[in-house]
Design an enzyme around this catalytic site. Structure first.
Site, PDB file in Angstrom:
ATOM      1  CD  GLU A  27      -2.910   1.148   2.426  1.00 21.52           C
ATOM      2  OE1 GLU A  27      -3.706   2.181   2.577  1.00 21.52           O
ATOM      3  OE2 GLU A  27      -2.922   0.078   3.112  1.00 21.52           O
ATOM      4  CG  ASN A  72      -7.593   2.525   5.415  1.00 21.17           C
ATOM      5  OD1 ASN A  72      -8.289   1.587   5.167  1.00 21.17           O
ATOM      6  ND2 ASN A  72      -7.579   3.137   6.735  1.00 21.17           N
ATOM      7  CG  ASN A 172      -9.308  -0.818   1.862  1.00 19.48           C
ATOM      8  OD1 ASN A 172      -8.832  -2.184   2.062  1.00 19.48           O
ATOM      9  ND2 ASN A 172      -9.386  -0.132   2.778  1.00 19.48           N
ATOM     10  CD  GLU A 173     -10.073  -1.878   6.357  1.00 17.05           C
ATOM     11  OE1 GLU A 173     -10.048  -0.735   6.923  1.00 17.05           O
ATOM     12  OE2 GLU A 173      -9.323  -2.783   6.796  1.00 17.05           O
ATOM     13  CE1 TYR A 244      -3.430  -5.627   9.576  1.00 23.65           C
ATOM     14  CE2 TYR A 244      -5.571  -4.796   9.448  1.00 23.65           C
ATOM     15  CZ  TYR A 244      -4.318  -5.081   8.722  1.00 23.65           C
ATOM     16  OH  TYR A 244      -4.216  -4.519   7.258  1.00 23.65           O
ATOM     17  CD  GLU A 292      -6.108  -4.295   4.606  1.00 23.29           C
ATOM     18  OE1 GLU A 292      -5.904  -3.987   5.880  1.00 23.29           O
ATOM     19  OE2 GLU A 292      -6.484  -3.544   3.893  1.00 23.29           O
ATOM     20  CD  GLN A 354       0.684  -1.949   4.232  1.00 23.64           C
ATOM     21  OE1 GLN A 354       1.661  -1.267   3.351  1.00 23.64           O
ATOM     22  NE2 GLN A 354      -0.246  -1.048   4.686  1.00 23.64           N
TER      23      GLN A 354
END
Length: 511
Positions: A27, A72, A172-173, A244, A292, A354
């Site tokens: 990213e 993001n 994304n999200e 996460y 992710e 990442q």
């Protein structure tokens, strides 16, 4: 001592190992791109600015697919900024991470870097501030041979051949209030459906990932997936998952058991997908892209680092969530990989977030060295050794007590059987903080003839669970030979140190 008996039966398998399960993520965030994979002027940089030392470590790590450019970041990104002559590309404010994006590195550079690294590109489109037309145009730019406005622009920008990107993320999200362009499930579901249709009109061969919940704790988890798929089930191939994990309040026992949470999260999303499939009388199967996942100290970021970034003002690629990973983190990463592999019949894609510097298995310094973090090792070994069929294991283990999950198996495992090479790869972790683990593996339909290799990652001599690799001590934590492993009376036996992750490769023949 904790004890476990693992039974492996050649005929009890889950699926072929999906090679995309061992993916990563790049990213435009912090120093992942700039001074991570790309640093013109570095002593190890090639003529394109790619860091050769980092590339070498990426190849050793072995990711198969890399998601790009966010994250993001993508929800405010204009992909056109990253193509064409570099000296004519605009500098932009990136609201996602409060930084300045120079656009010195963009789509062409990433595709070329991915070819050098030997990874498949997984491209994300901006459905935060943009929509159907911009996504459709990007597919035409990337994948159409020529003779149209966008494909000819690609050719003028130096790429005569199409990039042939097969895998695309539809945003994304977007369930998250922090996301630029945050949407309700109905808003996003309709947008994803129409964007998918338009993209496939340009290239019907692409595969599409719809946005799922940003994490299992989201108040809309479950209803988000159900609503989005009710709109877009026929148009997409996967729905995403993100998770996460971190140690909180010194509760190391619960942290080491976080794979239990990942198992439950995956099972819940599978149930929702299949409920929509049944209700909609769909024939096709939508699967999961867990695009992710990692260990990340989010409390430190939210409580301190995010405020410091904003207070420092707009800067180019500042240091951002550069977590230093220790022994405990590596053991947890190993168990998360076990969970993904055990669900390989439905989790067909996964991306550790990442790749470099930003919560990453690889670290680098500007103008300086690059090195492997502790979490590098479970990923690298599983990416290389998990081949053939995923085995459905029966594990009878001693329990270990946790505050968050109650009693859980002290020994956690996953395994594969590769008939072509005649090998079983057994991946096993001991979650106990203090007790060694005595593991016995019984084989049915297979006979172990030799131990080809046995390695373990655990607390190094003279260290503790916080031991980690840093720039001036890059090999403090890693894999070492597992001495206490052997074959006796047809069974494989091994003793694992407390808080450890191990891989045992067996030569095996059908019995």
């Amino acid at each position: 001592m904790t004890r476990a008996r693992i039974t492996i039966d050649r005929d009890f398998t889950i699926a072929d190992v999906p090679r995309r399960l061992f993916g990563s993520f790049v990213e435009h965030m912090g120093r992942c791109v700039y001074t991570g994979i790309f640093e013109p002027g570095h002593p190890q940089a090639d003529e394109r600015g790619f860091r050769r030392d980092v590339l070498q470590l990426v190849k050793e790590l072995g990711p198969t697919v890399v998601r790009y450019p966010g994250g993001n970041f993508v929800s405010g990104y204009l992909w056109e900024d990253g193509v064409g002559p570099v000296d004519q590309r605009p500098r932009r404010l990136d609201g996602a991470w409060h930084t300045i994006e120079t656009n010195a590195f963009g789509l062409h550079e990433f595709v070329e870097w991915a070819g050098e690294a030997g990874v498949e590109v997984m491209e994300a489109v901006n459905l935060g501030t943009r929509g159907v037309e911009e996504a459709r145009a990007l597919v035409e730019y990337a994948n159409h041979p020529g003779g149209t406005y966008w494909s000819d622009l690609r050719r003028r920008n130096g790429a005569a051949d199409p990039f042939d990107i097969r895998l695309w993320c539809l945003g994304n999200e977007l369930d998250g209030p922090w996301q630029i362009g945050h949407k309700t499930a109905h808003e996003y579901g309709r947008l994803a459906q129409e964007t998918a249709k338009a993209m496939r009109l340009v290239d019907p061969t692409i595969e599409l990932v719809a946005v799922g919940s940003s994490n299992r704790q989201m108040p809309t988890f479950g209803t988000w997936e159900h609503t989005v798929l009710t709109h877009a089930y026929e148009e997409v191939d996967y729905i995403s998952m993100h998770a996460y994990y971190q140690e909180r309040d010194g509760d190391a026992a619960s942290f080491l058991a976080e794979g239990v949470d990942m198992d439950a999260f995956i099972d819940g999303v599978i149930a929702t997908i299949d409920a929509v499939k049944a209700a909609g009388k769909h024939r096709k199967q939508v699967d999961i892209s867990f695009d992710e996942w990692n260990v990340w100290d989010q409390d430190r970021y939210n409580d301190h680092e995010a405020r410091e970034i904003e207070a420092a003002g707009w800067r180019e690629h500042p240091r951002l969530i550069e977590d230093t990973y220790d022994v405990a983190d590596a053991v947890v990463v190993g168990t998360l990989l076990h969970s993904l592999l055990r669900h390989g019949d439905r989790v067909r894609i996964a991306n550790q977030a990442q790749l470099v510097n930003v919560i990453a298995p690889i670290r680098s310094e500007e103008g300086g060295p690059a090195w492997r973090q502790s979490i590098f090792w479970p990923f690298a070994r599983m990416a290389r050794l998990a081949q053939g069929r995923i085995l459905r294991l029966a594990v009878d283990s001693s329990q270990t007590s946790t505050r968050k999950f109650g009693d859980v198996d002290a020994i956690d495992a996953a395994a594969t059987w590769d008939e072509a090479s005649g090998t079983i790869a057994l991946f096993v972790a001991n979650r106990s903080l203090e007790e060694a683990g005595d593991v016995t593996v019984d084989l049915r339909g297979l006979a172990a003839t030799a131990i080809r290799s046995a390695e373990v990652l655990t607390v190094p001599e003279g260290g503790d669970r916080r031991s980690a690799n840093v720039a001036d001590d890059q090999d403090r934590v890693g894999l070492v030979p597992l001495r206490d492993a052997g074959i006796a009376d047809g069974a494989v036996r091994a003793t694992l140190p407390p808080m450890s992750w191990a891989v045992i490769v067996l030569d095996a023949a059908t019995a």
